[in-house]
Design a protein around this motif. Structure first.
Motif, PDB file in Angstrom:
ATOM      1  N   VAL A  49       3.519  17.872  23.087  1.00  0.00           N
ATOM      2  CA  VAL A  49       2.320  18.211  22.316  1.00  0.00           C
ATOM      3  C   VAL A  49       1.107  17.815  23.160  1.00  0.00           C
ATOM      4  O   VAL A  49       0.856  16.632  23.381  1.00  0.00           O
ATOM      5  CB  VAL A  49       2.309  17.560  20.914  1.00  0.00           C
ATOM      6  CG1 VAL A  49       2.601  16.075  20.951  1.00  0.00           C
ATOM      7  CG2 VAL A  49       1.001  17.842  20.186  1.00  0.00           C
ATOM      8  N   GLY A  50       0.408  18.803  23.696  1.00  0.00           N
ATOM      9  CA  GLY A  50      -0.694  18.528  24.612  1.00  0.00           C
ATOM     10  C   GLY A  50      -0.181  17.769  25.824  1.00  0.00           C
ATOM     11  O   GLY A  50       0.867  18.099  26.387  1.00  0.00           O
ATOM     12  N   GLU A  51      -0.908  16.694  26.186  1.00  0.00           N
ATOM     13  CA  GLU A  51      -0.498  15.905  27.355  1.00  0.00           C
ATOM     14  C   GLU A  51       0.515  14.824  26.977  1.00  0.00           C
ATOM     15  O   GLU A  51       0.923  14.028  27.824  1.00  0.00           O
ATOM     16  CB  GLU A  51      -1.723  15.252  27.999  1.00  0.00           C
ATOM     17  CG  GLU A  51      -2.355  14.175  27.113  1.00  0.00           C
ATOM     18  CD  GLU A  51      -3.642  13.569  27.676  1.00  0.00           C
ATOM     19  OE1 GLU A  51      -4.195  14.113  28.657  1.00  0.00           O
ATOM     20  OE2 GLU A  51      -4.088  12.553  27.106  1.00  0.00           O
ATOM     21  N   SER A  52       0.900  14.775  25.702  1.00  0.00           N
ATOM     22  CA  SER A  52       1.798  13.732  25.205  1.00  0.00           C
ATOM     23  C   SER A  52       3.092  14.344  24.686  1.00  0.00           C
ATOM     24  O   SER A  52       3.306  15.554  24.810  1.00  0.00           O
ATOM     25  CB  SER A  52       1.113  12.944  24.072  1.00  0.00           C
ATOM     26  OG  SER A  52      -0.105  12.388  24.511  1.00  0.00           O
ATOM     27  N   ARG A  53       3.958  13.516  24.146  1.00  0.00           N
ATOM     28  CA  ARG A  53       5.213  13.991  23.595  1.00  0.00           C
ATOM     29  C   ARG A  53       5.546  13.200  22.335  1.00  0.00           C
ATOM     30  O   ARG A  53       5.080  12.069  22.151  1.00  0.00           O
ATOM     31  CB  ARG A  53       6.336  13.808  24.619  1.00  0.00           C
ATOM     32  CG  ARG A  53       6.127  14.608  25.905  1.00  0.00           C
ATOM     33  CD  ARG A  53       7.172  14.289  26.957  1.00  0.00           C
ATOM     34  NE  ARG A  53       7.098  12.886  27.344  1.00  0.00           N
ATOM     35  CZ  ARG A  53       8.030  12.247  28.051  1.00  0.00           C
ATOM     36  NH1 ARG A  53       9.126  12.880  28.424  1.00  0.00           N
ATOM     37  NH2 ARG A  53       7.873  10.972  28.370  1.00  0.00           N
TER      38      ARG A  53
ATOM     39  N   ILE B 278      -0.507  23.607  16.500  1.00  0.00           N
ATOM     40  CA  ILE B 278      -0.764  22.209  16.855  1.00  0.00           C
ATOM     41  C   ILE B 278      -1.354  22.162  18.261  1.00  0.00           C
ATOM     42  O   ILE B 278      -0.764  22.686  19.207  1.00  0.00           O
ATOM     43  CB  ILE B 278       0.543  21.387  16.843  1.00  0.00           C
ATOM     44  CG1 ILE B 278       1.154  21.349  15.444  1.00  0.00           C
ATOM     45  CG2 ILE B 278       0.295  19.981  17.397  1.00  0.00           C
ATOM     46  CD1 ILE B 278       0.581  20.336  14.513  1.00  0.00           C
ATOM     47  N   GLY B 279      -2.536  21.544  18.385  1.00  0.00           N
ATOM     48  CA  GLY B 279      -3.170  21.504  19.693  1.00  0.00           C
ATOM     49  C   GLY B 279      -2.760  20.292  20.512  1.00  0.00           C
ATOM     50  O   GLY B 279      -2.248  20.401  21.607  1.00  0.00           O
ATOM     51  N   ARG B 280      -2.992  19.125  19.958  1.00  0.00           N
ATOM     52  CA  ARG B 280      -2.705  17.870  20.661  1.00  0.00           C
ATOM     53  C   ARG B 280      -2.585  16.759  19.631  1.00  0.00           C
ATOM     54  O   ARG B 280      -2.831  16.991  18.434  1.00  0.00           O
ATOM     55  CB  ARG B 280      -3.822  17.549  21.655  1.00  0.00           C
ATOM     56  CG  ARG B 280      -5.169  17.322  20.986  1.00  0.00           C
ATOM     57  CD  ARG B 280      -6.257  16.871  21.953  1.00  0.00           C
ATOM     58  NE  ARG B 280      -7.439  16.409  21.232  1.00  0.00           N
ATOM     59  CZ  ARG B 280      -8.447  17.178  20.840  1.00  0.00           C
ATOM     60  NH1 ARG B 280      -8.425  18.466  21.101  1.00  0.00           N
ATOM     61  NH2 ARG B 280      -9.457  16.663  20.170  1.00  0.00           N
ATOM     62  N   ILE B 281      -2.190  15.570  20.083  1.00  0.00           N
ATOM     63  CA  ILE B 281      -2.293  14.391  19.221  1.00  0.00           C
ATOM     64  C   ILE B 281      -3.777  14.036  19.163  1.00  0.00           C
ATOM     65  O   ILE B 281      -4.377  13.710  20.185  1.00  0.00           O
ATOM     66  CB  ILE B 281      -1.463  13.207  19.766  1.00  0.00           C
ATOM     67  CG1 ILE B 281       0.034  13.558  19.741  1.00  0.00           C
ATOM     68  CG2 ILE B 281      -1.739  11.947  18.946  1.00  0.00           C
ATOM     69  CD1 ILE B 281       0.929  12.467  20.350  1.00  0.00           C
TER      70      ILE B 281
ATOM     71  N   GLU C 257      -6.578  12.495  26.136  1.00  0.00           N
ATOM     72  CA  GLU C 257      -7.130  13.503  25.212  1.00  0.00           C
ATOM     73  C   GLU C 257      -7.000  13.064  23.754  1.00  0.00           C
ATOM     74  O   GLU C 257      -7.347  13.819  22.843  1.00  0.00           O
ATOM     75  CB  GLU C 257      -6.403  14.845  25.414  1.00  0.00           C
ATOM     76  CG  GLU C 257      -4.947  14.811  24.968  1.00  0.00           C
ATOM     77  CD  GLU C 257      -4.175  16.104  25.248  1.00  0.00           C
ATOM     78  OE1 GLU C 257      -4.680  16.967  25.998  1.00  0.00           O
ATOM     79  OE2 GLU C 257      -3.061  16.220  24.711  1.00  0.00           O
ATOM     80  N   SER C 258      -6.457  11.867  23.526  1.00  0.00           N
ATOM     81  CA  SER C 258      -6.193  11.367  22.171  1.00  0.00           C
ATOM     82  C   SER C 258      -6.999  10.104  21.913  1.00  0.00           C
ATOM     83  O   SER C 258      -7.801   9.688  22.746  1.00  0.00           O
ATOM     84  CB  SER C 258      -4.693  11.073  22.009  1.00  0.00           C
ATOM     85  OG  SER C 258      -3.920  12.222  22.278  1.00  0.00           O
TER      86      SER C 258
ATOM     87  N   PHE D  41      -2.560  15.279  14.205  1.00  0.00           N
ATOM     88  CA  PHE D  41      -2.557  16.395  15.137  1.00  0.00           C
ATOM     89  C   PHE D  41      -3.780  17.267  14.895  1.00  0.00           C
ATOM     90  O   PHE D  41      -4.177  17.472  13.744  1.00  0.00           O
ATOM     91  CB  PHE D  41      -1.318  17.267  14.917  1.00  0.00           C
ATOM     92  CG  PHE D  41      -0.011  16.574  15.160  1.00  0.00           C
ATOM     93  CD1 PHE D  41       0.455  16.361  16.455  1.00  0.00           C
ATOM     94  CD2 PHE D  41       0.771  16.136  14.093  1.00  0.00           C
ATOM     95  CE1 PHE D  41       1.674  15.740  16.690  1.00  0.00           C
ATOM     96  CE2 PHE D  41       1.994  15.500  14.320  1.00  0.00           C
ATOM     97  CZ  PHE D  41       2.445  15.303  15.621  1.00  0.00           C
TER      98      PHE D  41
END
Lengths: 139, 139
Positions: free
Chosen positions: A53-57, B7-10, B55-56, B86
């Protein structure tokens, strides 16, 4: 060492689950299928799946033995958020920094984790109840 | 709607704490100081601070009343990981998708959260014990 400069990103958020296949059924409609097959991590006695998910998991963790850290977590607290992992350039240096600043550790030295990356855990008491994992920075 | 694409990112990982100033003392050496001052979110009866990581963000949540969701969480489970947020382009569409797929919701409609962004929570039962928040995508 200036700790502020060493955390790169959230590598992953670990979620303890009883049945990893059932958990994948909940998460993959939102996040897509795992990039890699399920992996067993013997040092942590878990089977894991990672969802990008994005740069994370998101890491789903199913214990392979009831008497294991994640097995005991499930007994005591049930399924849910388990740990928070940050990338650092040097896991051993990060663990040493925690110890130097008076924090408690689970691992005094880094060890191989999922994907063969070096990892190490601080004790939840150090971060106000949050189990923090350091993971060596990787693509 | 194809949930996978939304879902884009955390956006952030929420951590319940008893004293936000003490918690900042633990986290800022690693993550740096909050970009913005502490903020009170009346709809959730918490004071919050956000610490950027990649990014989070990490969100520290201190309840403003014992009889509030985060206050009760602290009573029952103690400090620790509280929720996982998210980014989605449309919070109401994400909540509707959860309901349509048979999931339970805390919020049937989006409401204003920290920073004035629209947010909405699914029920932990929907995601195997994980309290999931949707946050409208923002820079």
């Amino acid at each position: 060492m200036n700790g502020t400069a060493t955390i790169g990103r959230i590598d992953h958020v670990g979620i303890a689950v009883r049945k990893i296949e059932e958990a994948l059924g909940r998460w993959t409609p939102w996040l897509g299928a795992p990039a890699n097959p399920l992996e067993e991590v013997p040092t942590q006695r878990v089977r894991v799946a990672f969802l990008r998910v994005g740069e994370s998991r998101i890491e789903l963790l199913e214990p392979t033995q009831p008497d294991s850290p994640v097995g005991r977590f499930l007994d005591q607290r049930g399924e849910g958020l388990h740990h928070l992992a940050f990338t650092v350039p040097d896991v051993d240096a990060a663990l040493a920094e925690v110890a130097r600043s008076g924090g408690r550790l689970v691992d005094t030295r880094s060890r191989p984790g999922a994907g063969g990356h070096r990892v190490g855990f601080a004790h939840p008491a150090t971060y106000g109840g949050v189990l923090v994992e350091f993971v060596e920075a990787h693509p």
